[in-house]
Design a protein around this motif. Structure first.
Motif, PDB file in Angstrom:
ATOM      1  N   TRP A  18       0.801  -1.232   0.000  1.00 40.75           N
ATOM      2  CA  TRP A  18       0.000   0.000   0.000  1.00 40.75           C
ATOM      3  C   TRP A  18       0.836   1.286   0.000  1.00 40.75           C
ATOM      4  CZ3 TRP A  18      -1.944  -3.947   3.526  1.00 40.75           C
ATOM      5  CH2 TRP A  18      -3.091  -4.579   3.048  1.00 40.75           C
ATOM      6  N   GLY A  19       2.139   1.200   0.014  1.00 42.61           N
ATOM      7  CA  GLY A  19       2.949   2.400  -0.128  1.00 42.61           C
ATOM      8  C   GLY A  19       3.529   2.929   1.169  1.00 42.61           C
ATOM      9  N   ARG A  20       4.432   3.895   1.021  1.00 36.84           N
ATOM     10  CA  ARG A  20       5.233   4.378   2.146  1.00 36.84           C
ATOM     11  C   ARG A  20       4.408   5.134   3.181  1.00 36.84           C
ATOM     12  NH1 ARG A  20      10.456   7.910   0.831  1.00 36.84           N
ATOM     13  NH2 ARG A  20      11.167   5.917  -0.059  1.00 36.84           N
ATOM     14  N   GLY A  21       3.467   5.959   2.738  1.00 40.54           N
ATOM     15  CA  GLY A  21       2.678   6.730   3.700  1.00 40.54           C
ATOM     16  C   GLY A  21       1.909   5.831   4.647  1.00 40.54           C
ATOM     17  N   ALA A  22       1.233   4.840   4.087  1.00 39.61           N
ATOM     18  CA  ALA A  22       0.494   3.899   4.918  1.00 39.61           C
ATOM     19  C   ALA A  22       1.435   3.070   5.778  1.00 39.61           C
ATOM     20  CB  ALA A  22      -0.361   2.986   4.041  1.00 39.61           C
TER      21      ALA A  22
END
Length: 567
Positions: free
Chosen positions: A132-136
Motif C-alpha cells: 500500500w505504499g510508504r505513507g500507509a
C-alpha cells in the motif's frame, strides 16, 4: 539515493527509535509478578545453553535437561511456557548487566522484549510498504508502537509482546512464501519461533489454511472441470507452504526446546493440555468479578474498543470499510493481504468469543490482533488524507497545489499519530489502569467496572512513601500483597531499603506487619478488610492515584506513624 535504500534507512530509524523509547520508558515500570518467574528461569535456561556451548560433559543428558527445563509436575521448570524468550532474557541479563555493566539487572532481562517489539514495528512497515505504499507503511508502524497497553507489555520480560512480533512475522513470511519457491523455509522458521514463544501459536493454521484455500481458488485456471481446476490451482499455489507450517515449524520448536528432545509427543501433549485446561483467575469486567465460565462473549471486543486510542480505532474502522468497498467494486488487488490481516485478527480474538477461554490477562491474550488493526488504521488515514486533498483540489478559489499535495496528509497523520503518542505517554507507567476517551478515561473505566490492573506491578509507585519508614538497623516488616514476588528485585535495584522485609502471606503476614498495602482489584477487597481488622483503622496513610483512580492503598500502624512523625 535509491528508493530501496531510503526505505531501508527508514526501517533502521524506526527500529532504533522504537527500541530506544521502550528501553528508556521501562525503567519507570514496576516489576510484574510473572516477570520474576521468567527472569529466574531465564537465568537457569541461559546457564544450560552456555554450558552446552562450552561442551560441558553430561549437559545434554536427560536428567540434566529435566533439571533445567522440566520436571514431573505441570509447572516444574516453568515448562508450561516455551523457552525462547526466557532464554533470551537470561542471556541478555548475563551480557548487559553481569558482563558489561551497561544496564540494571531488571533492564538487562527486559531488553530482548523491547528489541523484538521494535522488530514488529519494522516488519509492519515493510509489509505495508510492499502493498500500500510508504505513507500507509509509516503510519501503520507508528500506530503499532503508540498503543498504551502494547507499549507497556513491550517493556516487560514477558511473552505477550514477543508473540505478537513472531505471529506477524509468520504472516509476513507466509505472504512472501506464496510468491517464492523457498519462502516456506522462512515461514517454518517464523512459525517455529512463534511456537517457541507462547502457546497462542498453535492457532496459526486457523489463519493460514482459510487464506490458502482462497489463494488456491484465485489461482485456478478459468477453464476445465472444477476438480481439475482446483488441483491445478493447488499445484500453482506453492503447496510447500504447508510443509513449512506443519513440518519445518515443529522442527524449529523442538530444536529450541531441549525438554522436547526426549519423550517428545508426551511433552507436547502435556504442554498443550496445560493451556487447554488452564485455571480461571479473577478478572473484573463491567462491574462483575469473573473467575469461571461462561464469560461474556464480548469481552475481547469491548476491552479493545475501550483501550485502543480512539483516533486509531476510528481510523481502523475507516480503513476496514474502505478495503471492503474496494473489494465489492471489483478492485481486488488488496483482497489477499487484507483477508490475511482480517483472519489474523479474527483468530486472535476468536477463542474469547466462545465464553470458556480464560480472560484474566485482558488485551494481552488477543494482542496478535494489534498489527491488523493498526494496518487498517494506517490505510484509513491515507484514504482520509486523499479525500481531503481531492476536495481541496476541486475547491474554488484554487488552493496552492504544493500545500494541497502535502498539507492534508501531514495534518491527518500528525493529528492521529500525535493523539496515539499523547495517550501512550499519559498512560505510562500505569497503562493497565488507562482507558480511552470512549470509556471516559481511567475514571470512566473504573466507574464502568473495568479491570483496574493485574500482576501487582503498580506497587512500585508506593515504594518512596514506604522507604520513609525505614529505621536503620531496626526492621519494619511490610505486608507486600501482590508485589511479594518482586520485593527482592526491588531491593536489588536499590529502590527499596533492606530494612523493609516482606512480612509474609495473607492474615499471618498482615498481623506481623507494621506497614501493609493493597493493590486495588475487585477480588482483592478482602485484603482491605483484613488490614482494617488487624490495624484497627480503615483510613489508609497513602493512596497511589492514576488520574484520580486509586490503584494502591498503604496502611501504616499508628505507633509507627507517631514514631516517624516524632523524628
Amino acid at each position: 539515493m535509491t528508493t530501496a535504500w531510503q526505505n531501508r534507512i527508514i526501517g533502521i530509524l524506526l527500529f532504533v527509535f522504537a527500541s530506544g523509547l521502550v528501553i528508556s520508558a521501562q525503567r519507570d515500570q514496576g516489576i510484574a509478578r510473572d516477570e520474576v518467574v521468567y527472569m529466574n528461569y531465564g537465568t537457569r535456561y541461559a546457564d544450560w545453553w552456555i554450558d552446552a556451548a562450552k561442551g560441558k560433559s553430561g549437559v545434554t543428558h536427560k536428567d540434566v535437561i529435566t533439571k533445567h527445563f522440566g520436571g514431573e509436575r505441570p509447572t516444574d521448570g516453568n515448562r508450561e511456557h516455551p523457552p525462547l524468550m526466557k532464554t533470551l532474557f537470561g542471556l541478555s541479563e548475563r551480557l548487559l548487566h553481569d558482563e558489561l555493566g551497561w544496564t540494571s539487572e531488571t533492564t538487562g532481562y527486559r531488553v530482548p522484549t523491547a528489541l523484538v517489539n521494535a522488530l514488529l514495528v519494522v516488519l509492519v512497515f515493510f509489509f505495508v510498504l510492499g502493498i500500500w505504499g510508504r505513507g500507509a507503511a509509516i503510519s501503520s508502524a507508528l500506530l503499532v508502537l503508540f498503543l498504551p497497553r502494547a507499549f507497556f507489555h513491550a517493556g516487560l520480560a514477558s511473552f505477550d509482546a514477543p508473540v505478537v512480533t513472531f505471529w506477524f512475522a509468520s504472516l509476513y513470511a507466509y505472504y512472501k512464501a506464496l510468491q517464492s519457491r523457498w519462502g516456506f523455509l522462512w515461514l517454518g522458521l517464523c512459525a517455529g519461533l512463534t511456537l517457541a514463544t507462547k502457546h497462542n501459536a498453535i492457532m496459526l493454521p486457523a489463519v493460514f489454511l482459510p487464506h490458502y484455500a482462497y489463494f488456491v481458488w484465485r489461482t485456478q485456471p478459468a477453464e476445465g472441470p472444477r476438480w481439475l481446476r482446483l488441483w491445478q490451482g493447488f499445484r500453482m499455489a506453492r503447496p510447500q507452504v504447508l510443509l513449512g507450517l506443519f513440518v519445518v515449524a515443529p522442527l524449529v520448536l523442538i530444536a529450541i526446546w531441549p525438554w522436547l528432545w526426549f519423550d517428545t509427543v508426551t511433552h507436547l501433549r502435556e504442554w498443550i493440555g496445560f493451556h487447554l485446561g488452564h485455571v480461571h483467575y479473577n478478572f473484573e469486567y463491567l462491574g462483575t468479578n469473573w473467575n469461571a465460565p461462561p464469560f461474556p462473549w464480548h469481552v475481547a471486543l469491548v476491552t479493545t474498543v475501550f483501550t485502543m486510542p480512539l483516533a486509531t480505532l476510528v481510523a481502523a474502522l475507516v480503513g476496514f470499510v474502505m478495503i471492503v468497498m474496494r473489494f465489492r467494486r471489483g478492485e481486488r488487488a488488496d483482497g489477499s493481504p487484507a483477508l490475511l490481516l482480517f483472519l489474523s485478527a479474527g483468530v486472535a480474538m476468536g477463542p474469547f468469543l466462545l465464553r470458556t477461554t480464560p480472560i484474566f490477562g485482558a488485551e494481552k491474550h488477543w494482542a496478535s490482533a494489534i498489527p491488523s488493526l493498526c494496518i487498517f488504521a494506517g490505510l484509513g488515514l491515507i484514504w482520509m488524507s486523499e479525500r481531503a486533498r481531492d476536495s481541496l483540489l476541486s475547491a474554488k478559489p484554487k488552493w496552492h497545489r504544493g500545500l494541497v499535495r502535502f498539507g492534508p496528509i501531514s495534518l491527518v497523520l500528525a493529528a492521529t499519530i500525535g493523539a496515539a503518542w499523547s495517550e501512550t505517554r499519559h498512560a505510562h507507567p500505569y497503562s493497565l489502569t488507562h482507558y480511552n476517551a470512549l470509556a471516559g478515561g481511567a475514571p470512566g473505566g473504573a466507574s464502568l467496572g473495568m479491570n483496574r490492573q493485574f500482576w501487582g506491578y503498580s506497587a512500585r509507585g508506593v515504594l518512596p512513601f514506604i522507604n520513609a519508614f525505614a529505621e536503620g538497623d531496626d526492621l519494619v516488616s511490610v505486608y507486600t500483597h501482590d508485589a511479594s514476588p518482586a520485593w527482592g528485585r526491588y531491593k536489588a535495584e536499590g529502590l527499596l531499603s533492606d530494612g523493609l522485609p516482606n512480612a509474609g502471606h495473607e492474615v499471618s503476614g498482615i498481623r506481623k506487619s507494621k506497614i501493609a498495602f493493597v493493590v486495588h482489584e475487585k477480588h482483592f477487597a478482602r485484603h482491605d478488610y483484613m488490614v482494617w481488622q488487624a490495624y484497627k483503622k480503615v483510613q489508609p496513610s497513602f493512596v497511589l492515584l492514576y488520574d484520580g483512580v486509586p490503584i494502591v492503598s498503604v496502611y501504616v500502624r499508628d505507633e509507627l506513624l507517631e514514631k516517624t512523625t516524632a523524628k
